[in-house]
Design a protein around this motif. Structure first.
Motif, mmCIF file in Angstrom:
data_model
loop_
_atom_site.group_PDB
_atom_site.id
_atom_site.type_symbol
_atom_site.label_atom_id
_atom_site.label_comp_id
_atom_site.label_asym_id
_atom_site.label_seq_id
_atom_site.Cartn_x
_atom_site.Cartn_y
_atom_site.Cartn_z
ATOM 1 N N ASP A 1 0.770 -1.248 0.080
ATOM 2 C CA ASP A 1 0.013 -0.043 0.016
ATOM 3 C C ASP A 1 0.754 1.258 -0.205
ATOM 4 N N SER A 2 1.632 1.377 -1.103
ATOM 5 C CA SER A 2 2.298 2.729 -1.233
ATOM 6 C C SER A 2 1.638 3.583 -1.766
ATOM 7 N N HIS A 3 0.744 3.540 -2.410
ATOM 8 C CA HIS A 3 -0.298 4.553 -2.886
ATOM 9 C C HIS A 3 0.492 5.599 -3.541
ATOM 10 N N ILE A 4 1.400 5.507 -4.523
ATOM 11 C CA ILE A 4 2.016 6.570 -4.943
ATOM 12 C C ILE A 4 1.097 7.448 -5.842
ATOM 13 N N GLY A 5 0.858 8.938 -5.659
ATOM 14 C CA GLY A 5 0.049 9.870 -6.177
ATOM 15 C C GLY A 5 -1.005 10.281 -5.176
ATOM 16 N N PHE A 6 -1.082 9.548 -4.062
ATOM 17 C CA PHE A 6 -1.846 10.226 -2.986
ATOM 18 C C PHE A 6 -1.224 11.486 -2.199
ATOM 19 N N ASN A 7 -2.075 12.547 -2.288
ATOM 20 C CA ASN A 7 -1.339 13.443 -1.581
ATOM 21 C C ASN A 7 -2.674 14.270 -0.638
ATOM 22 N N ALA B 1 -3.602 4.604 -10.637
ATOM 23 C CA ALA B 1 -3.174 3.685 -11.680
ATOM 24 C C ALA B 1 -2.679 4.663 -13.106
ATOM 25 N N LYS B 2 -2.087 5.881 -12.819
ATOM 26 C CA LYS B 2 -1.480 6.580 -13.835
ATOM 27 C C LYS B 2 -0.265 6.348 -14.153
ATOM 28 N N PRO B 3 0.167 6.682 -15.466
ATOM 29 C CA PRO B 3 1.472 6.191 -15.973
ATOM 30 C C PRO B 3 2.523 6.900 -14.989
ATOM 31 N N SER B 4 2.508 8.165 -14.638
ATOM 32 C CA SER B 4 3.226 8.898 -13.867
ATOM 33 C C SER B 4 3.482 8.149 -12.592
ATOM 34 N N GLU B 5 2.237 7.763 -11.941
ATOM 35 C CA GLU B 5 2.487 7.218 -10.609
ATOM 36 C C GLU B 5 3.399 5.736 -10.613
ATOM 37 N N PHE B 6 3.093 4.992 -11.663
ATOM 38 C CA PHE B 6 3.913 3.614 -11.796
ATOM 39 C C PHE B 6 5.416 3.989 -12.111
ATOM 40 N N ASP B 7 5.451 5.195 -13.023
ATOM 41 C CA ASP B 7 6.977 5.429 -13.163
ATOM 42 C C ASP B 7 7.630 5.787 -11.896
ATOM 43 N N THR B 8 7.077 6.653 -10.794
ATOM 44 C CA THR B 8 7.582 6.832 -9.584
ATOM 45 C C THR B 8 7.887 5.833 -8.945
ATOM 46 N N ALA B 9 6.844 4.789 -8.822
ATOM 47 C CA ALA B 9 6.957 3.445 -7.951
ATOM 48 C C ALA B 9 8.124 2.715 -8.483
ATOM 49 N N GLN B 10 8.088 2.601 -9.718
ATOM 50 C CA GLN B 10 8.937 1.555 -10.317
ATOM 51 C C GLN B 10 10.467 2.275 -10.164
ATOM 52 N N GLN B 11 10.639 3.539 -10.269
ATOM 53 C CA GLN B 11 12.027 4.140 -9.879
ATOM 54 C C GLN B 11 12.616 3.791 -8.645
ATOM 55 N N GLU C 1 1.185 -4.307 -17.361
ATOM 56 C CA GLU C 1 2.438 -4.223 -18.276
ATOM 57 C C GLU C 1 3.624 -3.826 -17.526
ATOM 58 N N ARG C 2 3.414 -3.147 -16.420
ATOM 59 C CA ARG C 2 4.806 -2.716 -15.571
ATOM 60 C C ARG C 2 5.139 -3.850 -14.553
ATOM 61 N N PHE C 3 4.145 -4.462 -14.002
ATOM 62 C CA PHE C 3 4.327 -5.540 -12.791
ATOM 63 C C PHE C 3 3.785 -6.919 -12.796
ATOM 64 N N GLY C 4 3.456 -7.327 -13.910
ATOM 65 C CA GLY C 4 2.383 -8.501 -13.967
ATOM 66 C C GLY C 4 2.857 -9.251 -15.308
ATOM 67 N N LYS C 5 3.964 -8.865 -15.795
ATOM 68 C CA LYS C 5 4.073 -9.750 -17.107
ATOM 69 C C LYS C 5 4.607 -11.238 -16.720
ATOM 70 N N ASN C 6 4.253 -11.757 -17.613
ATOM 71 C CA ASN C 6 4.364 -13.347 -17.554
ATOM 72 C C ASN C 6 3.320 -14.162 -16.482
ATOM 73 N N THR C 7 2.300 -13.273 -15.998
ATOM 74 C CA THR C 7 1.623 -13.727 -14.931
ATOM 75 C C THR C 7 0.453 -14.400 -15.896
ATOM 76 N N LEU C 8 -0.441 -15.235 -15.065
ATOM 77 C CA LEU C 8 -1.615 -15.911 -15.757
ATOM 78 C C LEU C 8 -2.967 -14.892 -15.283
ATOM 79 N N GLY C 9 -3.887 -15.224 -16.340
ATOM 80 C CA GLY C 9 -5.450 -14.364 -16.118
ATOM 81 C C GLY C 9 -5.071 -12.992 -15.693
ATOM 82 N N SER C 10 -5.565 -12.623 -14.711
ATOM 83 C CA SER C 10 -5.723 -11.005 -14.429
ATOM 84 C C SER C 10 -4.423 -10.907 -13.599
#
Length: 340
Positions: A87-93, A131-141, A170-179
């Motif tokens: 629960d890092s919730h990147i983008g919460f402010n 789930a915004k691209p910029s939020e995923f970018d920051t979390a990934q970094q 696309e960012r964190f669930g590559k090669n997983t099954l289903g959803s």
């Protein structure tokens, strides 16, 4: 699940730490676990506890009293440790924490400062707020700076609500099954990552397809194989009035009855809750972003405002140690305020 967070609870609303509707040994629950060996132990504040089993009875000690001993590397064959954040919730402010990227970085720094780095890290969902691209970018970094060999993820409802989880996968669930479900085995321990945020605005749900996969995944394993399940929403009914449970979790748990050692790790409720029933240890982790009130101690769940100087004391990370030939895994919760 929608937030339904119109007000920020205050610390005063947590004066009674006993959750409304907390289970006792005399009350049945829909967890799907054998009640004859029922043991229930809960801690609603992330003060840092080490839980171990002695003679079938769970015991806890303050993290501060045991951190040095727990951090020492073990020497048993197959022993290892890993860490969990959630629960890092990147983008919460909002008022509860206006710099969640900073507190996530503090959590990563804390992990990197541990005397013995874990083999890997689990993130149990709500990586982002929207789930915004910029939020995923920051979390990934930030997350990529953690000094472990690999990080495994499962989605939270905030990661999937806007595009049904496409960006998450696309960012964190590559090669997983289903959803977004999958499994792997590490040093003899079988890990299973589940997606139980398939249904929004209600309790968690796994769905028939994922349950069928889970049953088949477990079928070939020996009953002596240690199992670790990790998902976002608790698989057991912590507090249904707030959606804190998984409606078909009992079905999933029924598949695990034959195994001698099962650990279930979750996030979502932003506080430490532990329960042991027979062969299954349940544990929910604190958030790296903001706390939430104990069940029933506020009008609704949501970000809880604490004095600025106290925020790090209610955020934290979890270390889990696998000790060969031990049925229950010692779990250490420590706040961001505590030194590694």
């Amino acid at each position: 699940m929608s937030d339904k967070r119109n007000t920020d609870p205050t610390p005063e609303q947590l004066q009674d730490p006993t959750p409304a509707g907390a289970e006792t040994a005399s009350k049945a629950s829909p967890d799907g676990i054998d009640r004859r060996n029922f043991l229930s132990c809960m801690a609603w504040v992330g003060t840092g506890l080490v839980w171990t089993m002695a003679g079938g009875v769970p015991k806890s000690k303050l993290f501060a009293a045991t951190a040095a001993a727990a951090a020492k590397p073990t020497h048993g064959t197959g022993d290892f440790s890993f860490v969990q954040i959630s629960d890092s919730h990147i983008g919460f402010n909002k008022a509860a924490n206006q710099d969640v990227a900073h507190t996530l970085q503090l959590a990563i720094n804390k992990i990197n400062a541990m005397p013995a780095a874990g083999d890997f890290m689990l993130h149990t969902g709500d990586i982002t707020q929207s789930a915004k691209p910029s939020e995923f970018d920051t979390a990934q970094q930030i997350i990529k700076s953690v000094k472990v060999n690999q990080t495994f993820f499962v989605p939270g409802e905030h990661d999937t609500a806007t595009d049904d989880g496409a960006s998450y996968r696309e960012r964190f669930g590559k090669n997983t099954l289903g959803s977004g479900w999958y499994s792997f085995t590490h040093k003899g321990v079988h890990f299973i990552g589940l997606n139980n945020v398939l249904q929004i605005d209600a309790m968690g749900r796994l769905g028939a397809e994922q349950l069928s996969w889970l049953k088949n995944d477990l079928a070939s394993l020996s009953a002596s194989t240690p199992i670790v399940i990790f998902a976002h929403i608790p698989l057991w009914m912590v507090y249904p009035d707030w959606g804190w449970g998984t409606q078909d979790g009992a079905e999933a748990l029924s598949y695990l009855k034959r195994f001698g050692s099962v650990t279930v790790l979750n996030g979502h409720i932003h506080q430490v809750v532990q329960k042991v029933e027979g062969n299954v240890s349940f544990h929910t982790a604190t958030s790296t972003a903001f706390p939430q009130p104990a069940p029933g101690k506020a009008p609704n769940p949501g970000p809880m405002v604490v004095p600025a100087g106290q925020l790090k004391s209610v955020l934290g990370v979890t270390e889990v140690r696998y000790l060969a030939r031990h049925s229950h895994l010692p779990i250490i919760d420590s706040s961001l305020e505590e030194k590694a």
